[in-house]
Motif scaffolding. Sequence first.
Motif, mmCIF file in Angstrom:
data_model
loop_
_atom_site.group_PDB
_atom_site.id
_atom_site.type_symbol
_atom_site.label_atom_id
_atom_site.label_comp_id
_atom_site.label_asym_id
_atom_site.label_seq_id
_atom_site.Cartn_x
_atom_site.Cartn_y
_atom_site.Cartn_z
ATOM 1 N N LYS A 110 0.128 -0.462 -0.634
ATOM 2 C CA LYS A 110 0.087 -1.881 -0.978
ATOM 3 C C LYS A 110 -0.957 -2.063 -2.073
ATOM 4 O O LYS A 110 -2.093 -1.614 -1.939
ATOM 5 C CB LYS A 110 -0.300 -2.715 0.250
ATOM 6 N N ARG A 111 -0.562 -2.712 -3.136
ATOM 7 C CA ARG A 111 -1.470 -2.894 -4.265
ATOM 8 C C ARG A 111 -2.528 -3.951 -3.958
ATOM 9 O O ARG A 111 -2.223 -5.035 -3.452
ATOM 10 C CB ARG A 111 -0.684 -3.300 -5.506
ATOM 11 N N LEU A 112 -3.770 -3.603 -4.229
ATOM 12 C CA LEU A 112 -4.866 -4.565 -4.138
ATOM 13 C C LEU A 112 -5.128 -5.227 -5.484
ATOM 14 O O LEU A 112 -5.284 -6.443 -5.572
ATOM 15 C CB LEU A 112 -6.136 -3.871 -3.641
ATOM 16 N N SER A 113 -5.213 -4.443 -6.511
ATOM 17 C CA SER A 113 -5.348 -5.001 -7.866
ATOM 18 C C SER A 113 -4.943 -3.946 -8.874
ATOM 19 O O SER A 113 -4.957 -2.738 -8.601
ATOM 20 C CB SER A 113 -6.794 -5.449 -8.134
ATOM 21 N N ARG A 114 -4.592 -4.409 -10.068
ATOM 22 C CA ARG A 114 -4.195 -3.503 -11.145
ATOM 23 C C ARG A 114 -4.608 -4.150 -12.467
ATOM 24 O O ARG A 114 -3.799 -4.614 -13.244
ATOM 25 C CB ARG A 114 -2.686 -3.253 -11.101
ATOM 26 N N TYR A 115 -5.942 -4.195 -12.700
ATOM 27 C CA TYR A 115 -6.486 -4.781 -13.939
ATOM 28 C C TYR A 115 -5.978 -6.211 -14.141
ATOM 29 O O TYR A 115 -5.519 -6.602 -15.219
ATOM 30 C CB TYR A 115 -6.127 -3.925 -15.167
ATOM 31 N N ASP A 116 -6.067 -7.012 -13.058
ATOM 32 C CA ASP A 116 -5.505 -8.349 -13.081
ATOM 33 C C ASP A 116 -6.487 -9.317 -12.419
ATOM 34 O O ASP A 116 -7.664 -8.989 -12.234
ATOM 35 C CB ASP A 116 -4.138 -8.370 -12.379
ATOM 36 N N ALA A 117 -6.018 -10.505 -12.040
ATOM 37 C CA ALA A 117 -6.915 -11.515 -11.483
ATOM 38 C C ALA A 117 -7.579 -11.057 -10.179
ATOM 39 O O ALA A 117 -8.687 -11.477 -9.852
ATOM 40 C CB ALA A 117 -6.142 -12.812 -11.240
ATOM 41 N N ASP A 118 -6.920 -10.157 -9.439
ATOM 42 C CA ASP A 118 -7.493 -9.662 -8.190
ATOM 43 C C ASP A 118 -8.537 -8.560 -8.416
ATOM 44 O O ASP A 118 -9.229 -8.166 -7.477
ATOM 45 C CB ASP A 118 -6.390 -9.125 -7.277
ATOM 46 N N GLY A 119 -8.612 -8.098 -9.640
ATOM 47 C CA GLY A 119 -9.572 -7.054 -9.995
ATOM 48 C C GLY A 119 -9.415 -6.739 -11.468
ATOM 49 O O GLY A 119 -8.676 -5.823 -11.842
ATOM 50 N N PRO A 120 -10.062 -7.510 -12.328
ATOM 51 C CA PRO A 120 -9.767 -7.436 -13.762
ATOM 52 C C PRO A 120 -10.093 -6.094 -14.419
ATOM 53 O O PRO A 120 -9.484 -5.760 -15.436
ATOM 54 C CB PRO A 120 -10.614 -8.562 -14.363
ATOM 55 N N ALA A 121 -11.020 -5.331 -13.870
ATOM 56 C CA ALA A 121 -11.417 -4.079 -14.526
ATOM 57 C C ALA A 121 -11.088 -2.849 -13.690
ATOM 58 O O ALA A 121 -11.517 -1.751 -14.025
ATOM 59 C CB ALA A 121 -12.912 -4.101 -14.844
ATOM 60 N N ALA A 161 -8.317 -0.754 -10.616
ATOM 61 C CA ALA A 161 -7.048 -0.630 -9.899
ATOM 62 C C ALA A 161 -7.307 0.117 -8.596
ATOM 63 O O ALA A 161 -8.035 1.101 -8.572
ATOM 64 C CB ALA A 161 -6.038 0.136 -10.740
ATOM 65 N N TRP A 162 -6.704 -0.395 -7.496
ATOM 66 C CA TRP A 162 -6.775 0.326 -6.238
ATOM 67 C C TRP A 162 -5.704 -0.171 -5.295
ATOM 68 O O TRP A 162 -5.139 -1.252 -5.462
ATOM 69 C CB TRP A 162 -8.170 0.283 -5.617
ATOM 70 N N ASP A 163 -5.387 0.674 -4.307
ATOM 71 C CA ASP A 163 -4.301 0.402 -3.372
ATOM 72 C C ASP A 163 -4.776 0.657 -1.943
ATOM 73 O O ASP A 163 -5.782 1.329 -1.711
ATOM 74 C CB ASP A 163 -3.089 1.318 -3.640
ATOM 75 N N VAL A 164 -4.005 0.148 -0.997
ATOM 76 C CA VAL A 164 -4.153 0.493 0.411
ATOM 77 C C VAL A 164 -3.018 1.453 0.771
ATOM 78 O O VAL A 164 -1.850 1.170 0.489
ATOM 79 C CB VAL A 164 -4.068 -0.758 1.308
ATOM 80 N N LEU A 165 -3.364 2.585 1.383
ATOM 81 C CA LEU A 165 -2.360 3.565 1.781
ATOM 82 C C LEU A 165 -2.073 3.465 3.268
ATOM 83 O O LEU A 165 -2.982 3.257 4.080
ATOM 84 C CB LEU A 165 -2.855 4.986 1.480
ATOM 85 N N GLU A 166 -0.803 3.631 3.630
ATOM 86 C CA GLU A 166 -0.437 3.844 5.022
ATOM 87 C C GLU A 166 0.284 5.173 5.107
ATOM 88 O O GLU A 166 1.272 5.415 4.398
ATOM 89 C CB GLU A 166 0.486 2.745 5.551
ATOM 90 N N LEU A 167 -0.231 6.061 5.961
ATOM 91 C CA LEU A 167 0.401 7.357 6.150
ATOM 92 C C LEU A 167 -0.090 7.962 7.456
ATOM 93 O O LEU A 167 -1.157 7.611 7.966
ATOM 94 C CB LEU A 167 0.113 8.314 4.993
ATOM 95 N N GLY A 168 0.682 8.878 7.992
ATOM 96 C CA GLY A 168 0.272 9.574 9.198
ATOM 97 C C GLY A 168 -0.760 10.638 8.897
ATOM 98 O O GLY A 168 -0.861 11.139 7.771
#
Length: 259
Positions: free
Chosen positions: A49-60, A62-69
């Motif tokens: 799930k994307r948290l931000s990608r150089y946008d309003a949620d994180g302008p500088a 990029a990071w994601d939340v991972l779900e995996l076993g």
Amino acid sequence: MSDPRLKNLLDGLADGSVQVVDLTQPLSETTPVLVLPDPFANTPHLSRKRLSRYDADGPAWAWDVLELGEHTGTHLDAPIHWITGKEGEDVASIPPARLVGPAVVIDRTAAVAEDPGYLLTVADLEAHEVEHGPIQPGSWVLFRTGWSARANDEAAFLNAGAEGPVTPGPDVEASRWLAEHPNVVGFGVETVGIDAGAAGGFDPGFPVHNFLLGAGRYGLTQLANLDALPASGALIVVAPLKLVDGTGSPSRVLAFVER
């Protein structure tokens, strides 16, 4: 530097006489995962799930939340993964020195090409020691089968038919041999699990999990590039997450090989 052995390794890395081989499969949403029959719970494929990608949620940034076993992709099995090892180590408790050691490669690629359900035997393991010398203390035994060539096709990788999955792995006595050998720290495979596809019907069922993890040893699955390793003489480094209470962990697995 006082220890010439460490200096020789660093010099070899610098001048290219020592090669670093990545034994890790790429980890993505399409990485194959084990499929258990009903009514057992299954691990999901990796998703993010994307948290931000150089946008309003994180302008500088990029990071994601991972779900995996814990047991997704190239991963380590800790003793507590199996009921026989439930009083043993979690991933975070594994001593670091046991994650670095000699690599012993048992090559049965040709046999597996003829029989995808090939079972590794004690005779195979003992023949390797006769030809290449005794297994050294702290060794990881790696079962080379050529199965990693299937890693981009989940159906071919799992190879499940009407009678269940058909994949190579140790028979019962070879599983016991690996668990009881005083110099074996862990056992690694190219397939989705450390047991053969048919191992649920063995006595005991899933003997590598049963004996190996019950003996406080470790498993490695979904390895790649074992063809770049010699039968003996390489150094393996297993790097799981230091996951508290972890039954397993996706891992980066590297080998140092003399050119």
